[in-house]
Design a protein around this motif. Structure first.
Motif, PDB file in Angstrom:
ATOM      1  N   ALA A 187       1.731  14.706   8.371  1.00 14.09           N
ATOM      2  CA  ALA A 187       2.930  14.524   7.593  1.00 14.09           C
ATOM      3  C   ALA A 187       3.344  13.121   7.770  1.00 14.09           C
ATOM      4  CB  ALA A 187       4.163  15.465   8.436  1.00 14.09           C
ATOM      5  N   VAL A 188       3.333  12.501   8.636  1.00 15.88           N
ATOM      6  CA  VAL A 188       3.614  10.981   8.487  1.00 15.88           C
ATOM      7  C   VAL A 188       2.752  10.167   7.548  1.00 15.88           C
ATOM      8  CG1 VAL A 188       3.953   9.010   9.851  1.00 15.88           C
ATOM      9  CG2 VAL A 188       4.459  11.168  10.993  1.00 15.88           C
ATOM     10  N   ALA A 189       1.620  10.304   7.272  1.00 19.24           N
ATOM     11  CA  ALA A 189       0.732   9.748   6.463  1.00 19.24           C
ATOM     12  C   ALA A 189       1.213  10.494   5.073  1.00 19.24           C
ATOM     13  CB  ALA A 189      -0.637  10.196   6.611  1.00 19.24           C
ATOM     14  N   ALA A 190       1.577  11.314   4.723  1.00 15.92           N
ATOM     15  CA  ALA A 190       1.905  11.967   3.409  1.00 15.92           C
ATOM     16  C   ALA A 190       3.195  10.993   2.970  1.00 15.92           C
ATOM     17  CB  ALA A 190       2.335  13.396   3.237  1.00 15.92           C
ATOM     18  N   GLU A 191       3.928  10.754   3.767  1.00 17.83           N
ATOM     19  CA  GLU A 191       5.207   9.859   3.453  1.00 17.83           C
ATOM     20  C   GLU A 191       4.757   8.129   3.400  1.00 17.83           C
ATOM     21  OE1 GLU A 191       9.934   8.846   4.871  1.00 17.83           O
ATOM     22  OE2 GLU A 191       8.802  10.949   5.338  1.00 17.83           O
ATOM     23  N   VAL A 192       4.049   7.850   4.445  1.00 16.77           N
ATOM     24  CA  VAL A 192       3.898   6.487   4.661  1.00 16.77           C
ATOM     25  C   VAL A 192       2.879   5.853   3.539  1.00 16.77           C
ATOM     26  CG1 VAL A 192       3.074   4.653   6.046  1.00 16.77           C
ATOM     27  CG2 VAL A 192       4.653   6.584   7.072  1.00 16.77           C
ATOM     28  N   LEU A 193       1.581   6.675   3.372  1.00 14.55           N
ATOM     29  CA  LEU A 193       0.711   6.070   2.476  1.00 14.55           C
ATOM     30  C   LEU A 193       1.137   5.938   1.129  1.00 14.55           C
ATOM     31  CD1 LEU A 193      -2.534   7.694   3.969  1.00 14.55           C
ATOM     32  CD2 LEU A 193      -1.194   5.394   4.780  1.00 14.55           C
ATOM     33  N   PRO A 194       1.784   6.720   0.462  1.00 16.42           N
ATOM     34  CA  PRO A 194       2.154   6.504  -1.022  1.00 16.42           C
ATOM     35  C   PRO A 194       3.248   5.263  -1.069  1.00 16.42           C
ATOM     36  CG  PRO A 194       2.255   8.795  -0.558  1.00 16.42           C
ATOM     37  CD  PRO A 194       2.090   8.250   0.592  1.00 16.42           C
ATOM     38  N   ALA A 195       4.126   5.098  -0.073  1.00 15.98           N
ATOM     39  CA  ALA A 195       5.102   4.093  -0.004  1.00 15.98           C
ATOM     40  C   ALA A 195       4.389   2.845   0.364  1.00 15.98           C
ATOM     41  CB  ALA A 195       5.985   4.576   1.076  1.00 15.98           C
ATOM     42  N   ALA A 196       3.355   2.707   1.111  1.00 19.50           N
ATOM     43  CA  ALA A 196       2.590   1.685   1.225  1.00 19.50           C
ATOM     44  C   ALA A 196       1.943   1.217   0.143  1.00 19.50           C
ATOM     45  CB  ALA A 196       1.429   1.741   2.282  1.00 19.50           C
ATOM     46  N   ARG A 197       1.418   1.996  -0.887  1.00 19.68           N
ATOM     47  CA  ARG A 197       0.922   1.609  -2.017  1.00 19.68           C
ATOM     48  C   ARG A 197       1.783   0.865  -3.142  1.00 19.68           C
ATOM     49  NH1 ARG A 197      -4.288   3.442  -3.669  1.00 19.68           N
ATOM     50  NH2 ARG A 197      -4.982   4.874  -2.217  1.00 19.68           N
ATOM     51  N   ASP A 198       3.137   1.580  -3.023  1.00 19.39           N
ATOM     52  CA  ASP A 198       4.182   0.976  -3.873  1.00 19.39           C
ATOM     53  C   ASP A 198       4.457  -0.545  -3.198  1.00 19.39           C
ATOM     54  OD1 ASP A 198       4.338   3.154  -5.661  1.00 19.39           O
ATOM     55  OD2 ASP A 198       6.026   3.999  -4.385  1.00 19.39           O
ATOM     56  N   LEU A 199       4.668  -0.648  -2.157  1.00 20.64           N
ATOM     57  CA  LEU A 199       4.881  -1.966  -1.601  1.00 20.64           C
ATOM     58  C   LEU A 199       3.945  -2.922  -1.609  1.00 20.64           C
ATOM     59  CD1 LEU A 199       6.702  -0.433   1.819  1.00 20.64           C
ATOM     60  CD2 LEU A 199       7.701  -1.695  -0.042  1.00 20.64           C
ATOM     61  N   LEU A 200       2.670  -2.431  -1.676  1.00 19.09           N
ATOM     62  CA  LEU A 200       1.684  -3.438  -1.902  1.00 19.09           C
ATOM     63  C   LEU A 200       1.627  -3.942  -3.239  1.00 19.09           C
ATOM     64  CD1 LEU A 200      -1.271  -1.654   0.331  1.00 19.09           C
ATOM     65  CD2 LEU A 200      -0.510  -4.160   0.603  1.00 19.09           C
ATOM     66  N   LEU A 201       1.756  -2.986  -4.357  1.00 19.69           N
ATOM     67  CA  LEU A 201       1.882  -3.288  -5.593  1.00 19.69           C
ATOM     68  C   LEU A 201       2.967  -4.434  -5.857  1.00 19.69           C
ATOM     69  CD1 LEU A 201       0.329  -2.725  -8.119  1.00 19.69           C
ATOM     70  CD2 LEU A 201       2.001  -0.866  -8.631  1.00 19.69           C
ATOM     71  N   ASP A 202       4.142  -4.242  -5.311  1.00 21.29           N
ATOM     72  CA  ASP A 202       5.166  -5.247  -5.550  1.00 21.29           C
ATOM     73  C   ASP A 202       5.228  -6.370  -4.765  1.00 21.29           C
ATOM     74  OD1 ASP A 202       5.961  -3.601  -7.639  1.00 21.29           O
ATOM     75  OD2 ASP A 202       7.194  -2.203  -6.288  1.00 21.29           O
ATOM     76  N   GLY A 203       4.273  -6.643  -3.638  1.00 18.20           N
ATOM     77  CA  GLY A 203       4.284  -7.687  -2.907  1.00 18.20           C
ATOM     78  C   GLY A 203       5.259  -7.451  -1.749  1.00 18.20           C
ATOM     79  N   LEU A 204       5.639  -6.700  -1.328  1.00 16.82           N
ATOM     80  CA  LEU A 204       6.470  -6.515  -0.257  1.00 16.82           C
ATOM     81  C   LEU A 204       5.766  -5.928   1.042  1.00 16.82           C
ATOM     82  CD1 LEU A 204       8.661  -5.533  -2.486  1.00 16.82           C
ATOM     83  CD2 LEU A 204       9.986  -5.004  -0.768  1.00 16.82           C
ATOM     84  N   LEU A 205       4.305  -5.709   0.819  1.00 21.27           N
ATOM     85  CA  LEU A 205       3.277  -5.763   1.940  1.00 21.27           C
ATOM     86  C   LEU A 205       2.055  -6.713   1.235  1.00 21.27           C
ATOM     87  CD1 LEU A 205       2.940  -2.140   3.432  1.00 21.27           C
ATOM     88  CD2 LEU A 205       3.762  -4.404   4.653  1.00 21.27           C
ATOM     89  N   VAL A 206       1.266  -7.086   2.171  1.00 20.65           N
ATOM     90  CA  VAL A 206      -0.065  -7.876   1.525  1.00 20.65           C
ATOM     91  C   VAL A 206      -0.986  -7.744   2.804  1.00 20.65           C
ATOM     92  CG1 VAL A 206       1.304  -9.518   0.381  1.00 20.65           C
ATOM     93  CG2 VAL A 206       0.722 -10.183   2.584  1.00 20.65           C
ATOM     94  N   PRO A 207      -2.206  -7.857   2.447  1.00 17.00           N
ATOM     95  CA  PRO A 207      -3.267  -7.939   3.441  1.00 17.00           C
ATOM     96  C   PRO A 207      -3.057  -8.816   4.520  1.00 17.00           C
ATOM     97  CG  PRO A 207      -4.214  -7.661   1.314  1.00 17.00           C
ATOM     98  CD  PRO A 207      -2.693  -7.938   0.949  1.00 17.00           C
ATOM     99  N   ALA A 208      -3.381  -8.394   5.655  1.00 14.49           N
ATOM    100  CA  ALA A 208      -3.235  -9.345   6.821  1.00 14.49           C
ATOM    101  C   ALA A 208      -3.959 -10.679   6.867  1.00 14.49           C
ATOM    102  CB  ALA A 208      -3.785  -8.596   8.192  1.00 14.49           C
ATOM    103  N   ASP A 209      -5.087 -10.861   5.931  1.00 15.18           N
ATOM    104  CA  ASP A 209      -5.841 -11.936   5.741  1.00 15.18           C
ATOM    105  C   ASP A 209      -5.329 -12.996   4.739  1.00 15.18           C
ATOM    106  OD1 ASP A 209      -6.742 -10.357   3.910  1.00 15.18           O
ATOM    107  OD2 ASP A 209      -8.668 -10.405   4.280  1.00 15.18           O
ATOM    108  N   ASP A 210      -4.309 -12.382   3.895  1.00 14.16           N
ATOM    109  CA  ASP A 210      -3.691 -12.984   2.910  1.00 14.16           C
ATOM    110  C   ASP A 210      -2.795 -14.250   3.271  1.00 14.16           C
ATOM    111  OD1 ASP A 210      -5.009 -11.671   1.132  1.00 14.16           O
ATOM    112  OD2 ASP A 210      -3.244 -11.126   0.001  1.00 14.16           O
TER     113      ASP A 210
END
Length: 515
Positions: free
Chosen positions: A492-515
């Motif tokens: 249930a946690v993954a079902a909420e967090v993973l789609p949101a992480a995709r959105d945040l990555l796409l918009d640049g509010l999250l980035v890979p750790a090595d960037d």
């Protein structure tokens, strides 16, 4: 009155003219000559303060600003001193000026607008001098139908939006005075500029010669000059203005730099649907455009249909919306017409009649980004959105990030995503809104400082996951930890967090750790 011939730069005069301008006609020198008040007024197209500030001044920046930016005649002696290598005689040969005679006190007038250009994009700072036709501010008349436009807000927007990684072949479609082609020349092996206007191509050739930059130039409408060819980058500020035929019938000229002479917004629709065939694998097209908002129809569905027809990935960002009267007024004033004149009122009425008859309630302006995937078999990605937040820096790097991230996300399922480590970039801040005396926030916001300056309101689980993204733990480990702490099923946690992480990555509010 016929339009003056565009300037031409003989090779024998190029070095001297370039050296003269570099020595005395830079943005900094002009700003110093004008002073802050006059410089700001001139940016608003109010010339009186600038005329007063330069009156009687002899330094080259003041003389050249007075001549080329304000359209005030100067003496031959003053111009000879301001352009010591070129002199008035050389400037006249090039086609920059016309001289009344050869005596030191004879008047010299500008034949073109010539100004220092400085801009910042994803590749860094750009500095040239750009020539174009004299504008209404100088001539006091409405513009000629074949007017070649100089640097405007749309040109600067596109330059700051464009990706600037290395691109072997670049097409600047509708090059005008050539500014986008010059920007592209810094990160491309070959740049081709096309335009329906022969005069525009001549100005582009002059500006390229003055910059010392080789460009290929071809005459023709839209994609016709590049039939069968593919490019790694296409940039275009096309003639997207929606002008009804009835306005032209009322006497409004067809302006080559803005009027595509196609009904409604079909020019942009046709360009979007056709440009995909001219993109090499991995190639990107970046366009500016207008689109109509029709009664009873979501503009997103309409413009999204253009992306479907293109057969590419597509991203449309609407930045501004104008009502029909505001839109028509904007473009009538752009052409140099004055409100209250017979032609202005007749053309405005024709515009409003056309919009009303076709159910056009508003007109949107924004950016269109298309990309041909390197892997043709994968599903296409389309995003159509309204983003009106202020932008404070060049967007080319952000656009490149979004495209690269979308490609990465398309190739990685949730299991692969969960195995990655991420961090919050330095430009993202967290805001907590609490009522006085309450220990827990009622609203939590993630705010982006770069890119489009997006604001994201995460739920409790997503906020906890983002807060833990410091590059040490994988996203899957963070999800597992949240599940334990909050006593919730990990799925249930993954079902909420993973789609949101995709959105945040796409918009640049999250980035890979090595960037």
């Amino acid at each position: 009155m016929p339009s003056p011939r565009p300037p031409r730069l003989p090779a024998a005069l190029a070095y001297g003219l370039r050296a003269d301008l570099a020595a005395g006609f830079t943005r900094a020198a002009v700003d110093d000559a004008l002073g802050p008040v006059a410089a700001a007024a001139l940016q608003r197209e109010e010339p009186v303060a600038a005329r007063r500030a330069t009156e009687g001044a002899s330094e080259p920046a003041a003389v050249l600003a007075r001549l080329f930016l304000l359209g005030v005649p100067v003496t031959r002696a003053a111009l000879d001193a301001a352009l010591p290598r070129t002199t008035t005689a050389g400037a006249a040969v090039v086609g920059l000026v016309t001289a009344a005679g050869e005596a030191p006190d004879d008047e010299v007038r500008a034949a073109v607008d010539l100004r220092p250009y400085e801009a910042s994009d994803a590749a860094g700072e750009a500095r040239w001098w750009l020539a174009s036709d004299l504008g209404e501010l100088v001539t006091g008349r409405s513009l000629h139908a074949d007017h070649v436009l100089g640097i405007g807000g749309a040109s600067l927007t596109l330059a700051r939006l464009t990706v600037r990684d290395h691109r072997p072949r670049v097409l600047d479609l509708g090059t005008g005075c050539g500014v986008q082609a010059l920007h592209a020349s810094r990160h491309a092996d070959h740049v081709l500029g096309t335009d329906v206007s022969r005069r525009a191509l001549d100005f582009a050739a002059f500006n390229a010669a003055l910059a010392g930059t080789p460009l290929e130039l071809r005459e023709g409408s839209l994609l016709e000059p590049v039939a069968g060819e593919r490019f790694d980058l296409v940039v275009s500020n096309p003639p997207f203005v929606i002008t009804p035929p009835a306005a032209h019938a009322a006497g409004l000229p067809v302006m080559e730099y803005r009027d595509g002479a196609k009904p409604g917004d079909s020019l942009v629709a046709d360009l979007v649907s056709g440009v995909g065939a001219h993109l090499a694998p991995g190639g990107v097209a970046q366009l500016l455009g207008n689109w109509e908002h029709h009664a009873g129809e979501d503009w997103r569905e309409r413009v999204g249909g253009w992306l479907e027809a293109a057969g590419t990935d597509g991203w449309v960002v609407q930045r501004e919306v104008q009502d029909p009267a505001e839109y028509a007024h904007t473009w009538l004033r752009d052409g140099g017409l004055r409100p209250g004149s017979a032609l202005f009122d007749a053309a405005l009425s024709a515009w409003l009649d056309d919009f009303a008859a076709r159910g056009v309630e508003a007109v949107g302006f924004g950016y269109l980004v298309l990309r041909r995937p390197a892997e043709e078999s994968r599903p296409r990605w389309h995003r159509v959105e309204d983003v009106t937040t202020p932008v404070h820096g060049p967007l080319g790097g952000h656009v490149a990030h979004v495209l690269a991230t979308q490609e990465w996300l398309a190739a990685h399922d949730d299991a692969a995503l969960a195995a990655q480590r991420f961090r919050v970039p330095d430009d993202v801040t967290e805001e907590r809104h609490l009522r006085p005396g309450e220990p827990d926030p009622r609203v939590l916001l993630l705010r982006q400082g770069g890119g489009f300056g997006r604001t994201y309101q995460p739920g409790t689980l997503v906020a906890g996951a983002v807060g833990a993204c410091d590059g040490e733990l994988t996203l899957g480990q963070i999800v597992g930890g949240l599940a334990v702490v909050l006593d919730q099923p990990a799925d249930a946690v993954a079902a909420e967090v993973l789609p949101a992480a995709r959105d945040l990555l796409l918009d640049g509010l999250l980035v890979p750790a090595d960037d």
